[in-house]
Motif scaffolding. Structure first.
Motif, PDB file in Angstrom:
ATOM      1  N   GLU A  95      32.348  54.352  66.782  1.00  0.00           N
ATOM      2  CA  GLU A  95      33.016  53.211  66.104  1.00  0.00           C
ATOM      3  C   GLU A  95      34.230  52.690  67.233  1.00  0.00           C
ATOM      4  O   GLU A  95      34.987  53.341  67.764  1.00  0.00           O
ATOM      5  CB  GLU A  95      33.969  54.000  64.973  1.00  0.00           C
ATOM      6  N   PHE A  96      34.252  51.083  66.838  1.00  0.00           N
ATOM      7  CA  PHE A  96      35.134  50.419  67.882  1.00  0.00           C
ATOM      8  C   PHE A  96      35.498  49.069  67.351  1.00  0.00           C
ATOM      9  O   PHE A  96      34.701  48.574  66.453  1.00  0.00           O
ATOM     10  CB  PHE A  96      34.628  50.390  69.203  1.00  0.00           C
ATOM     11  N   THR A  97      36.712  48.529  67.655  1.00  0.00           N
ATOM     12  CA  THR A  97      37.092  47.288  67.086  1.00  0.00           C
ATOM     13  C   THR A  97      37.294  46.222  68.201  1.00  0.00           C
ATOM     14  O   THR A  97      37.766  46.772  69.146  1.00  0.00           O
ATOM     15  CB  THR A  97      38.429  47.586  66.348  1.00  0.00           C
ATOM     16  N   VAL A  98      36.700  45.133  68.066  1.00  0.00           N
ATOM     17  CA  VAL A  98      37.030  44.194  69.222  1.00  0.00           C
ATOM     18  C   VAL A  98      37.930  43.191  68.489  1.00  0.00           C
ATOM     19  O   VAL A  98      37.828  42.724  67.368  1.00  0.00           O
ATOM     20  CB  VAL A  98      35.854  43.397  69.178  1.00  0.00           C
ATOM     21  N   SER A  99      38.911  42.911  69.004  1.00  0.00           N
ATOM     22  CA  SER A  99      40.175  42.012  68.590  1.00  0.00           C
ATOM     23  C   SER A  99      40.493  41.331  69.849  1.00  0.00           C
ATOM     24  O   SER A  99      41.234  42.175  70.545  1.00  0.00           O
ATOM     25  CB  SER A  99      41.199  42.787  67.826  1.00  0.00           C
ATOM     26  N   THR A 151      45.830  36.046  58.617  1.00  0.00           N
ATOM     27  CA  THR A 151      46.627  35.719  60.135  1.00  0.00           C
ATOM     28  C   THR A 151      45.459  35.987  61.066  1.00  0.00           C
ATOM     29  O   THR A 151      44.628  36.711  61.149  1.00  0.00           O
ATOM     30  CB  THR A 151      48.125  36.744  60.116  1.00  0.00           C
ATOM     31  N   ALA A 152      45.878  35.428  62.349  1.00  0.00           N
ATOM     32  CA  ALA A 152      44.888  35.392  63.527  1.00  0.00           C
ATOM     33  C   ALA A 152      45.070  36.723  64.137  1.00  0.00           C
ATOM     34  O   ALA A 152      44.079  37.194  64.618  1.00  0.00           O
ATOM     35  CB  ALA A 152      45.516  34.342  64.395  1.00  0.00           C
ATOM     36  N   LYS A 153      46.195  37.509  63.992  1.00  0.00           N
ATOM     37  CA  LYS A 153      46.431  38.848  64.251  1.00  0.00           C
ATOM     38  C   LYS A 153      45.487  39.752  63.732  1.00  0.00           C
ATOM     39  O   LYS A 153      44.854  40.706  64.070  1.00  0.00           O
ATOM     40  CB  LYS A 153      47.786  39.421  64.017  1.00  0.00           C
ATOM     41  N   GLU A 154      44.971  39.418  62.684  1.00  0.00           N
ATOM     42  CA  GLU A 154      43.854  40.472  61.756  1.00  0.00           C
ATOM     43  C   GLU A 154      42.627  40.006  62.058  1.00  0.00           C
ATOM     44  O   GLU A 154      41.723  40.824  61.789  1.00  0.00           O
ATOM     45  CB  GLU A 154      44.085  40.135  60.278  1.00  0.00           C
ATOM     46  N   GLU A 155      42.235  39.033  62.814  1.00  0.00           N
ATOM     47  CA  GLU A 155      40.728  38.374  63.104  1.00  0.00           C
ATOM     48  C   GLU A 155      40.297  39.757  64.112  1.00  0.00           C
ATOM     49  O   GLU A 155      40.839  40.180  65.073  1.00  0.00           O
ATOM     50  CB  GLU A 155      40.820  37.338  63.778  1.00  0.00           C
ATOM     51  N   ARG A 156      39.199  40.093  63.743  1.00  0.00           N
ATOM     52  CA  ARG A 156      38.377  41.239  64.524  1.00  0.00           C
ATOM     53  C   ARG A 156      36.820  41.393  63.977  1.00  0.00           C
ATOM     54  O   ARG A 156      36.510  40.784  63.264  1.00  0.00           O
ATOM     55  CB  ARG A 156      39.240  42.416  64.493  1.00  0.00           C
ATOM     56  N   ALA A 157      36.298  42.322  64.802  1.00  0.00           N
ATOM     57  CA  ALA A 157      35.194  42.940  64.367  1.00  0.00           C
ATOM     58  C   ALA A 157      35.348  44.365  64.187  1.00  0.00           C
ATOM     59  O   ALA A 157      35.421  44.851  65.415  1.00  0.00           O
ATOM     60  CB  ALA A 157      33.884  42.426  65.400  1.00  0.00           C
ATOM     61  N   ASP A 158      35.016  44.900  63.302  1.00  0.00           N
ATOM     62  CA  ASP A 158      35.008  46.638  63.316  1.00  0.00           C
ATOM     63  C   ASP A 158      33.366  46.914  63.370  1.00  0.00           C
ATOM     64  O   ASP A 158      32.415  46.558  62.588  1.00  0.00           O
ATOM     65  CB  ASP A 158      35.638  47.316  61.860  1.00  0.00           C
ATOM     66  N   ILE A 159      33.014  47.693  64.312  1.00  0.00           N
ATOM     67  CA  ILE A 159      31.605  47.903  64.418  1.00  0.00           C
ATOM     68  C   ILE A 159      31.295  49.666  64.784  1.00  0.00           C
ATOM     69  O   ILE A 159      32.050  50.430  65.179  1.00  0.00           O
ATOM     70  CB  ILE A 159      31.397  47.325  66.061  1.00  0.00           C
ATOM     71  N   VAL A 160      30.535  50.086  64.024  1.00  0.00           N
ATOM     72  CA  VAL A 160      29.793  51.267  64.117  1.00  0.00           C
ATOM     73  C   VAL A 160      28.343  51.468  64.644  1.00  0.00           C
ATOM     74  O   VAL A 160      27.469  50.679  64.012  1.00  0.00           O
ATOM     75  CB  VAL A 160      29.653  51.964  62.701  1.00  0.00           C
TER      76      VAL A 160
END
Length: 133
Positions: free
Chosen positions: A11-15, A118-127
């Motif tokens: 699991e990882f997040t891209v922000s 908000t822009a701070k919340e923009e991301r992709a959560d990936i599994v």
């Protein structure tokens, strides 16, 4: 570390300080590089089970963006176009650890997109999961 301690799930997040980008857009390359960096950092910290050309994968991606309004309609980018750069980046990165891996080995893909405030919340959560052959 023994084989029993290796994972079949990553699991990882891209922000990257930008919203997830779609396939065939101006900033796709920059987004893919951010995904590759995040994947390599996560993959290096948690070793996968051994991978070979027969390994099959499930991928789950949740996209979070602010700008779902397009042409005055609340629709946002197509989900499949958001997924393609992420999947390409993952399998490009996997080549370093397991040559021969290809996105043709993805047998299950789960996608979701959500609006954030908000822009701070923009991301992709990936599994990424290795599944039984």
């Amino acid at each position: 570390m023994t084989t029993d301690q290796r994972t079949t799930r990553l699991e990882f997040t891209v922000s990257a300080g930008m919203p997830p980008k779609t396939f065939a857009t101006r900033l796709e390359s920059e987004w893919k590089n951010a995904v590759k960096r995040s994947f390599r950092e996560s993959f290096g910290a948690v070793p996968f089970v051994p991978l070979d050309s027969e390994t099959r994968f499930e991928i789950e991606i949740a996209f979070f963006r602010m700008d779902w309004i397009r042409n005055g309609k609340d629709e946002g980018p197509d989900l499949d176009n958001l997924a393609k750069p992420v999947i390409d980046a993952i399998f490009c990165s996997l080549q370093k650890y397991a040559p021969g891996q290809d996105d043709k080995n993805v047998t299950c893909l789960r996608l979701k997109k959500s609006k954030v405030d908000t822009a701070k919340e923009e991301r992709a959560d990936i599994v990424v999961k290795v599944i039984d052959k």
